[in-house]
Design a protein around this motif. Structure first.
Motif, PDB file in Angstrom:
ATOM      1  N   LYS A   6       0.827  -1.209   0.000  1.00 24.26           N
ATOM      2  CA  LYS A   6       0.000   0.000   0.000  1.00 24.26           C
ATOM      3  C   LYS A   6       0.860   1.257   0.000  1.00 24.26           C
ATOM      4  CE  LYS A   6      -4.114  -2.026   1.872  1.00 24.26           C
ATOM      5  NZ  LYS A   6      -5.198  -1.929   2.823  1.00 24.26           N
ATOM      6  N   VAL A   7       2.153   1.087   0.190  1.00 24.27           N
ATOM      7  CA  VAL A   7       3.097   2.189   0.085  1.00 24.27           C
ATOM      8  C   VAL A   7       4.351   1.647  -0.602  1.00 24.27           C
ATOM      9  CG1 VAL A   7       4.127   1.811   2.371  1.00 24.27           C
ATOM     10  CG2 VAL A   7       4.255   4.065   1.326  1.00 24.27           C
ATOM     11  N   LEU A   8       4.871   2.418  -1.526  1.00 23.44           N
ATOM     12  CA  LEU A   8       6.115   2.037  -2.206  1.00 23.44           C
ATOM     13  C   LEU A   8       7.296   2.437  -1.335  1.00 23.44           C
ATOM     14  CD1 LEU A   8       5.321   3.264  -5.828  1.00 23.44           C
ATOM     15  CD2 LEU A   8       5.232   0.916  -4.952  1.00 23.44           C
ATOM     16  N   ILE A   9       8.339   1.658  -1.364  1.00 23.26           N
ATOM     17  CA  ILE A   9       9.511   1.962  -0.543  1.00 23.26           C
ATOM     18  C   ILE A   9      10.127   3.298  -0.948  1.00 23.26           C
ATOM     19  CG2 ILE A   9      11.178   0.666  -1.948  1.00 23.26           C
ATOM     20  CD1 ILE A   9      11.115   0.943   1.915  1.00 23.26           C
ATOM     21  N   THR A  10      10.093   3.614  -2.235  1.00 22.76           N
ATOM     22  CA  THR A  10      10.640   4.902  -2.693  1.00 22.76           C
ATOM     23  C   THR A  10       9.822   6.069  -2.149  1.00 22.76           C
ATOM     24  OG1 THR A  10       9.428   4.617  -4.762  1.00 22.76           O
ATOM     25  CG2 THR A  10      11.764   3.986  -4.759  1.00 22.76           C
ATOM     26  N   GLU A  11       8.515   5.905  -2.051  1.00 21.90           N
ATOM     27  CA  GLU A  11       7.663   6.944  -1.459  1.00 21.90           C
ATOM     28  C   GLU A  11       7.974   7.100   0.028  1.00 21.90           C
ATOM     29  OE1 GLU A  11       3.742   5.476  -2.224  1.00 21.90           O
ATOM     30  OE2 GLU A  11       3.678   6.305  -4.252  1.00 21.90           O
ATOM     31  N   LEU A  12       8.158   5.989   0.701  1.00 22.71           N
ATOM     32  CA  LEU A  12       8.470   6.021   2.129  1.00 22.71           C
ATOM     33  C   LEU A  12       9.809   6.715   2.377  1.00 22.71           C
ATOM     34  CD1 LEU A  12       7.748   5.266   5.019  1.00 22.71           C
ATOM     35  CD2 LEU A  12       8.723   2.999   4.590  1.00 22.71           C
ATOM     36  N   LYS A  71      13.716  -5.084  -3.882  1.00 23.12           N
ATOM     37  CA  LYS A  71      12.891  -5.060  -5.086  1.00 23.12           C
ATOM     38  C   LYS A  71      13.086  -3.773  -5.881  1.00 23.12           C
ATOM     39  CE  LYS A  71       9.382  -8.228  -3.452  1.00 23.12           C
ATOM     40  NZ  LYS A  71       7.985  -8.419  -3.093  1.00 23.12           N
ATOM     41  N   SER A  72      13.610  -2.728  -5.225  1.00 26.57           N
ATOM     42  CA  SER A  72      13.777  -1.430  -5.886  1.00 26.57           C
ATOM     43  C   SER A  72      15.223  -1.041  -6.135  1.00 26.57           C
ATOM     44  CB  SER A  72      13.117  -0.333  -5.047  1.00 26.57           C
ATOM     45  OG  SER A  72      11.730  -0.530  -4.986  1.00 26.57           O
ATOM     46  N   PHE A  73      16.164  -1.651  -5.434  1.00 25.68           N
ATOM     47  CA  PHE A  73      17.576  -1.283  -5.557  1.00 25.68           C
ATOM     48  C   PHE A  73      18.410  -2.519  -5.866  1.00 25.68           C
ATOM     49  CE2 PHE A  73      15.630   1.892  -2.864  1.00 25.68           C
ATOM     50  CZ  PHE A  73      16.121   3.082  -3.393  1.00 25.68           C
ATOM     51  N   SER A  74      19.458  -2.332  -6.638  1.00 28.12           N
ATOM     52  CA  SER A  74      20.277  -3.469  -7.060  1.00 28.12           C
ATOM     53  C   SER A  74      21.294  -3.913  -6.010  1.00 28.12           C
ATOM     54  CB  SER A  74      20.994  -3.143  -8.369  1.00 28.12           C
ATOM     55  OG  SER A  74      21.809  -2.002  -8.207  1.00 28.12           O
ATOM     56  N   SER A  75      21.614  -3.051  -5.051  1.00 27.65           N
ATOM     57  CA  SER A  75      22.642  -3.383  -4.070  1.00 27.65           C
ATOM     58  C   SER A  75      22.180  -2.960  -2.674  1.00 27.65           C
ATOM     59  CB  SER A  75      23.952  -2.681  -4.446  1.00 27.65           C
ATOM     60  OG  SER A  75      24.967  -2.992  -3.546  1.00 27.65           O
TER      61      SER A  75
END
Length: 143
Positions: A62-68, A113-117
């Protein structure tokens, strides 16, 4: 069971060397409670702390990690999915010892899930913590 996908853990000396080299952007995430963060933290670290509501919202997408991250930051953060992310909580030593339902495991999973490292900083003990905060501040760009 702990999150299996975490790339590596990083020790304090390696983090300091990485920041000192300045060759890549590092996103620091402090997952300790706000009171601890407010008392002492690594400069430029973003505090994303555990609340039952936030944990549930992350688990349910319900919230994206990038938004958080943007919401929790004191200033606008340039987010690049190729940048290195280092998460710390000052007590976790090993990803394998984390329960699958703890906030840190959920947070690491969403970051991966959002960052490669993505890395977990092996917990600095109390004697090392002040040294780490001061040492890291020398190398981080001021906002």
């Amino acid at each position: 069971m702990a999150h299996e996908m975490i790339e590596t853990q990083i020790v304090t000396e390696r983090l300091v060397a990485l920041l000192e080299s300045g060759t890549e952007k590092v996103l620091l995430i402090d997952s300790r409670p706000f009171v601890e963060y407010n008392t002492s933290h690594i400069l430029e670290a973003i505090n994303i702390n555990c609340s039952k509501l936030m944990k549930r919202r992350l688990q349910q997408d319900k919230v994206l990690i990038t938004e958080l991250i943007q919401h929790s930051a004191k200033h606008k953060v340039d987010i690049d999915c190729n940048q290195r992310v280092v998460v710390y909580d000052q007590s976790s030593q090993d990803v394998a010892s984390l329960s699958s339902d703890c906030f840190l495991t959920v947070l690491l999973g969403k970051l991966e899930k959002s960052f490669s490292s993505v890395h977990l900083l092996a917990g600095a003990d109390a004697t090392e913590w002040d040294w780490l905060c001061v040492k890291c501040q020398q190398y981080l760009p001021k906002a």
